[in-house]
Design a protein around this motif. Structure first.
Motif, PDB file in Angstrom:
ATOM      1  N   UNK A   1      54.906  60.367  70.289  1.00 50.51           N
ATOM      2  CA  UNK A   1      53.528  59.918  70.492  1.00 50.51           C
ATOM      3  C   UNK A   1      52.691  60.125  69.222  1.00 50.51           C
ATOM      4  N   UNK A   2      53.271  59.711  68.096  1.00 52.65           N
ATOM      5  CA  UNK A   2      52.610  59.848  66.787  1.00 52.65           C
ATOM      6  C   UNK A   2      52.445  58.474  66.142  1.00 52.65           C
ATOM      7  N   UNK A   3      51.335  58.336  65.417  1.00 48.59           N
ATOM      8  CA  UNK A   3      51.069  57.120  64.660  1.00 48.59           C
ATOM      9  C   UNK A   3      51.266  57.401  63.179  1.00 48.59           C
ATOM     10  N   UNK A   4      51.724  56.361  62.454  1.00 52.64           N
ATOM     11  CA  UNK A   4      51.927  56.460  61.008  1.00 52.64           C
ATOM     12  C   UNK A   4      51.303  55.235  60.355  1.00 52.64           C
ATOM     13  N   UNK A   5      50.623  55.453  59.235  1.00 51.51           N
ATOM     14  CA  UNK A   5      50.042  54.369  58.456  1.00 51.51           C
ATOM     15  C   UNK A   5      50.673  54.409  57.078  1.00 51.51           C
TER      16      UNK A   5
ATOM     17  N   UNK B   1      44.767  62.779  63.208  1.00 50.08           N
ATOM     18  CA  UNK B   1      43.928  62.847  64.395  1.00 50.08           C
ATOM     19  C   UNK B   1      44.202  61.645  65.280  1.00 50.08           C
ATOM     20  N   UNK B   2      44.578  61.910  66.520  1.00 51.30           N
ATOM     21  CA  UNK B   2      44.848  60.828  67.462  1.00 51.30           C
ATOM     22  C   UNK B   2      43.549  60.142  67.865  1.00 51.30           C
ATOM     23  N   UNK B   3      43.669  58.962  68.414  1.00 48.54           N
ATOM     24  CA  UNK B   3      42.502  58.232  68.896  1.00 48.54           C
ATOM     25  C   UNK B   3      41.795  59.057  69.970  1.00 48.54           C
ATOM     26  N   UNK B   4      42.572  59.674  70.841  1.00 48.59           N
ATOM     27  CA  UNK B   4      41.995  60.506  71.902  1.00 48.59           C
ATOM     28  C   UNK B   4      41.168  61.653  71.315  1.00 48.59           C
ATOM     29  N   UNK B   5      41.704  62.311  70.294  1.00 44.20           N
ATOM     30  CA  UNK B   5      40.978  63.428  69.665  1.00 44.20           C
ATOM     31  C   UNK B   5      39.731  62.929  68.938  1.00 44.20           C
ATOM     32  N   UNK B   6      39.809  61.761  68.332  1.00 45.62           N
ATOM     33  CA  UNK B   6      38.647  61.201  67.653  1.00 45.62           C
ATOM     34  C   UNK B   6      37.533  60.921  68.659  1.00 45.62           C
ATOM     35  N   UNK B   7      37.860  60.282  69.765  1.00 48.91           N
ATOM     36  CA  UNK B   7      36.872  59.983  70.794  1.00 48.91           C
ATOM     37  C   UNK B   7      36.316  61.274  71.382  1.00 48.91           C
ATOM     38  N   UNK B   8      37.198  62.239  71.612  1.00 46.84           N
ATOM     39  CA  UNK B   8      36.798  63.528  72.175  1.00 46.84           C
ATOM     40  C   UNK B   8      35.743  64.219  71.312  1.00 46.84           C
ATOM     41  N   UNK B   9      35.793  63.998  70.012  1.00 45.43           N
ATOM     42  CA  UNK B   9      34.858  64.662  69.103  1.00 45.43           C
ATOM     43  C   UNK B   9      33.409  64.204  69.288  1.00 45.43           C
TER      44      UNK B   9
END
Length: 88
Positions: free
Chosen positions: A26-30, A37-45
């Motif tokens: 469940x990891x993203x790579x660019x 930081x996951x999308x969920x953690x970004x929104x959570x902030x």
């Protein structure tokens, strides 16, 4: 005839070709680098932390329930939501 979802998938793949998702971890790579930081953690902030103890106390008092029962019910609902969310 090409299915609409296939067209969307092709468009997304072309726009985000450098973005990869590994479902197992469940990891993203660019560009091969992990996104920290996951999308969920970004929104959570952007939101205040849910104060479960104080909210459960107020809810239990208002409706005549035991705080432990309220929190247990919430935990069950949370588990259902997470499971259903993971299926999408």
């Amino acid at each position: 005839m090409i299915h609409f979802n296939t067209l969307i998938q092709r468009e997304l793949n072309s726009k985000f070709k450098d973005l990869k998702f590994v479902e197992k971890t469940h990891k993203y790579y660019l560009d091969g680098d992990p996104i920290e930081k996951s999308v969920s953690k970004l929104i959570e902030s952007f939101y205040k932390k849910f104060e479960a103890d104080s909210v459960a106390y107020g809810y239990a008092k208002k409706y005549g329930y035991d705080v432990k029962d309220v929190k247990s019910a919430w935990k069950g609902e949370n588990k259902i939501a997470i499971t259903q969310g993971s299926k999408t």
